[in-house]
Design an enzyme around this catalytic site. Structure first.
Site, short mmCIF file in Angstrom:
data_model
loop_
_atom_site.label_atom_id
_atom_site.label_comp_id
_atom_site.label_asym_id
_atom_site.label_seq_id
_atom_site.Cartn_x
_atom_site.Cartn_y
_atom_site.Cartn_z
N GLY A 1 0.82 -1.21 0.00
CA GLY A 1 0.00 0.00 0.00
C GLY A 1 0.85 1.25 0.00
O GLY A 1 2.00 1.24 0.44
N GLY B 1 0.69 5.68 0.68
CA GLY B 1 -0.03 6.84 1.19
C GLY B 1 0.72 8.11 0.85
O GLY B 1 1.67 8.11 0.06
N SER B 2 0.28 9.22 1.46
CA SER B 2 0.90 10.51 1.16
C SER B 2 2.34 10.57 1.61
O SER B 2 3.19 11.19 0.95
CB SER B 2 0.10 11.63 1.84
OG SER B 2 -1.25 11.62 1.43
N PHE B 3 2.64 9.96 2.75
CA PHE B 3 3.98 10.06 3.32
C PHE B 3 4.69 8.72 3.45
O PHE B 3 5.85 8.69 3.84
CB PHE B 3 3.91 10.71 4.71
CG PHE B 3 3.19 12.02 4.74
CD1 PHE B 3 3.78 13.15 4.22
CD2 PHE B 3 1.91 12.13 5.26
CE1 PHE B 3 3.12 14.37 4.23
CE2 PHE B 3 1.25 13.34 5.28
CZ PHE B 3 1.86 14.47 4.76
N VAL C 1 3.87 0.82 2.46
CA VAL C 1 3.97 -0.38 3.29
C VAL C 1 4.41 -1.54 2.41
O VAL C 1 3.78 -1.84 1.39
CB VAL C 1 2.61 -0.69 3.96
CG1 VAL C 1 2.72 -1.97 4.78
CG2 VAL C 1 2.17 0.46 4.84
N LYS D 1 6.58 -0.44 7.31
CA LYS D 1 6.09 0.87 6.91
C LYS D 1 7.29 1.80 6.76
O LYS D 1 8.03 2.02 7.72
CB LYS D 1 5.12 1.40 7.97
CG LYS D 1 4.42 2.69 7.60
CD LYS D 1 3.41 3.05 8.70
CE LYS D 1 2.63 4.31 8.38
NZ LYS D 1 1.65 4.63 9.44
N ASP E 1 -8.88 7.68 15.39
CA ASP E 1 -8.98 7.53 13.93
C ASP E 1 -9.43 6.11 13.57
O ASP E 1 -8.94 5.52 12.61
CB ASP E 1 -7.63 7.84 13.27
CG ASP E 1 -7.76 8.05 11.76
OD1 ASP E 1 -8.88 8.36 11.30
OD2 ASP E 1 -6.75 7.90 11.04
#
Length: 558
Positions: A53, A55-57, A60, A75, A167
């Site tokens: 996966g 993401g923005s930052f 994984v 990660k 979250d």
């Protein structure tokens, strides 16, 4: 549009293929170079296999631990990325190191370099709960119940250890190969206190509680309860309860708290969801009430029904066979490995040991093991030492451990080492008395009763308590608490007693002692320890009482 001949189209297509081939070749070369940099930073201990996966930052990776061959998830965060919240990542690592629960993702190690941060954790092979529900459409109630039992047990464990996630959403619930859930992404988590309000708004808008949308100050746990209610609705219905054409419309719908419940949802599930999705947080169910709801009780596994453990009381499991395997098969030094486990050090040897241990025992078994070892080590001791620490222990078969956990012990300590830092013992005893009264528990202080025997030392900071599952015959307003407790304790010790009704009532009653004792301190102040000791009665109700009492006392004495 320009009309071209077949030869022109073929020539243009060949040119595009050459350009794409060159571009993809360059991209593969850069990715290979980057992988080599990651492998060097990871000390050559892991081999990266594929990206799970992005993401923005962060991204994984699925990886393999080279010495053991066990798969992990890594990660990788680039610190050079603009806006990369380093403080958020550091908080996530701190919280993950604190929490050890079967349904919270396990952190093995975190590596910080000048350019990247590497978080090595257990791999959840089946991906996000969100994708699973999207493929299934919606889940049968039995399957949704099994997942939700695990999720609320993990959330309750967080709250018990004063951590709020903030979250929770289906994207942050992962499934392993056997569809057991793992709560992930603690970047927005926060250590909270019941006496201090939080103010930061965070989380996904569709899962965020009304108080977050209103930017009001809030106490953490009700926010997670709301998010859990959204997730349960999503699993059962295949969609989320609140939506809107834009953010303003979504916010209005959430603040109104009105949503449609499909007819196929059972009455018990409907009651649970509606009790969790109440706009006013003070009227919303708390996590303990959620776990006790009748919809969640069928087919619940024993470890999910037990009160959550204190993270500081959980000890590293030192299993002789796992140590032997790490030494003989993977070449680690025995003495240094045992010393590192004893000291709680995070290094190559302890990471390999924990990977091997996780392969041999599932997370639920390891959690139950720490629970049993805590009670077994505490048996007969006046004070339970707090903190981590190791200590070796031979491996026990799960069936044997469960039998031992089910056996009653005459002297069983729980919540030992509960530090009382600020209040004097007298004030603390007042807090305890108030909490016991609210829980419907009878109690008396031996120092204040008329049953004190001459020549015996008075215990000013000690209480004897009794809890009965049904109202006491005659009523507690008529008979003093001390008389009731003394009468029932006398029945326990009288072998010739023939009062079957009284003994049947006694078998379900829980008797325990509470004592506040002086601990270590300095010249400015003295620290105190709050100890609970079971005298008689069933174990599980006693553990439930301990959990409720600890939750009520934390705001008062911390």
């Amino acid at each position: 549009m320009v009309i071209m001949s077949s030869q022109q189209e073929q020539g243009q297509g060949q040119g595009q293929q050459v350009i794409m081939s060159a571009s993809s070749s360059k991209r593969r070369r850069l990715e290979t170079e980057q992988q080599q940099q990651h492998l060097v930073a990871l000390g050559g201990r892991y081999s990266l296999q594929c990206v799970r996966g992005r993401g923005s930052f962060a991204e994984v990776w699925e990886a393999s631990h080279r010495r053991t061959g066990i798969k992990v998830g890594i990660k990788i965060l680039c610190q050079a990325t603009a806006g990369m919240p380093v403080c958020k990542v550091e908080r996530e690592v701190r919280v993950m190191r604190l929490l050890r629960h079967p349904h919270i993702i396990r952190l093995y190690e975190a590596i910080f370099t000048d350019h990247h941060i590497y978080i090595v954790m257990e791999l959840a092979e089946s991906g996000q709960l969100h994708d699973y529900v999207a493929i299934q459409g919606r889940l049968p109630e039995a399957q949704a119940r099994a997942i939700f039992q695990q999720m609320v047990a993990g959330a309750a464990y967080c709250h018990h250890n004063m951590v709020v996630h903030r979250d929770l959403k289906m994207e942050n619930i992962l499934l392993d190969s056997e569809n057991r859930i793992k709560i992930v992404d603690f970047g927005f988590s926060k250590l909270f206190r019941y006496t201090k309000f939080l103010s930061k708004g965070c989380g996904s808008p569709h899962y965020a509680a009304p108080e977050l949308h209103q930017r009001r100050k809030y106490i953490g746990p009700p926010v997670d309860v709301w998010s859990c209610g959204i997730i349960l609705y999503g699993m059962l219905c295949g969609c989320l309860p609140f939506d809107g054409v834009n953010m303003a419309d979504l916010r209005r719908n959430i603040l109104r708290g009105e949503f449609r419940m499909p007819a196929f949802v059972s009455d018990d599930a409907r009651d649970l969801i509606c009790s969790m999705l109440i706009v006013k947080p003070e009227k919303r169910m708390n996590m303990a009430e959620v776990r006790a709801h009748r919809w969640l009780q069928p087919d619940i596994r024993p470890y999910l029904a037990m009160p959550p453990l204190d993270a500081c009381m959980q000890q590293q499991i030192v299993d002789d066979e796992t140590v032997e395997q790490a030494v003989t098969r993977h070449g680690f030094d025995r003495s240094s490995l045992l010393q590192s486990l004893e000291d709680g050090v995070e290094n190559e040897a302890t990471v390999a040991y924990n990977l091997i241990l996780g392969k041999q025992f599932d997370a639920a078994t390891r959690y139950l093991w720490t629970m049993i070892r805590r009670h077994r080590q505490a048996t007969g001791a006046a004070t339970v030492k707090t903190g981590g620490g190791g200590g070796s222990s031979s491996r026990r078969a799960p069936a044997e451990m469960q039998r031992e956990h089910g056996e009653s012990s005459r002297r069983q300590w729980a919540l030992g080492g509960f530090h009382v830092l600020h209040d004097c013992p007298r004030q603390t005893m007042r807090h305890i008395a108030k909490a016991l009264h609210e829980l419907g528990i009878l109690f008396y202080s031996p120092s204040c009763s008329n049953h004190h025997q001459p020549g015996r030392r008075r215990h000013r900071h000690r209480m004897v308590c009794a809890h009965f599952p049904s109202p006491f015959p005659g009523g507690v307003d008529v008979i003093p608490s001390a008389t009731i407790i003394h009468t029932f304790l006398l029945l326990t010790t009288n072998a010739n007693n023939n009062n079957d009704d009284a003994l049947e009532s006694l078998s379900a009653a829980v008797f325990f002692e509470i004592q506040v004792m002086a601990g270590e301190g300095n010249q400015d102040h003295t620290n105190y320890l709050l100890d609970l000791k079971r005298i008689s009665g069933p174990q599980l109700p006693y553990l439930s009482i301990c959990s409720q009492l600890a939750s009520m006392l934390r705001p008062a004495i911390h």
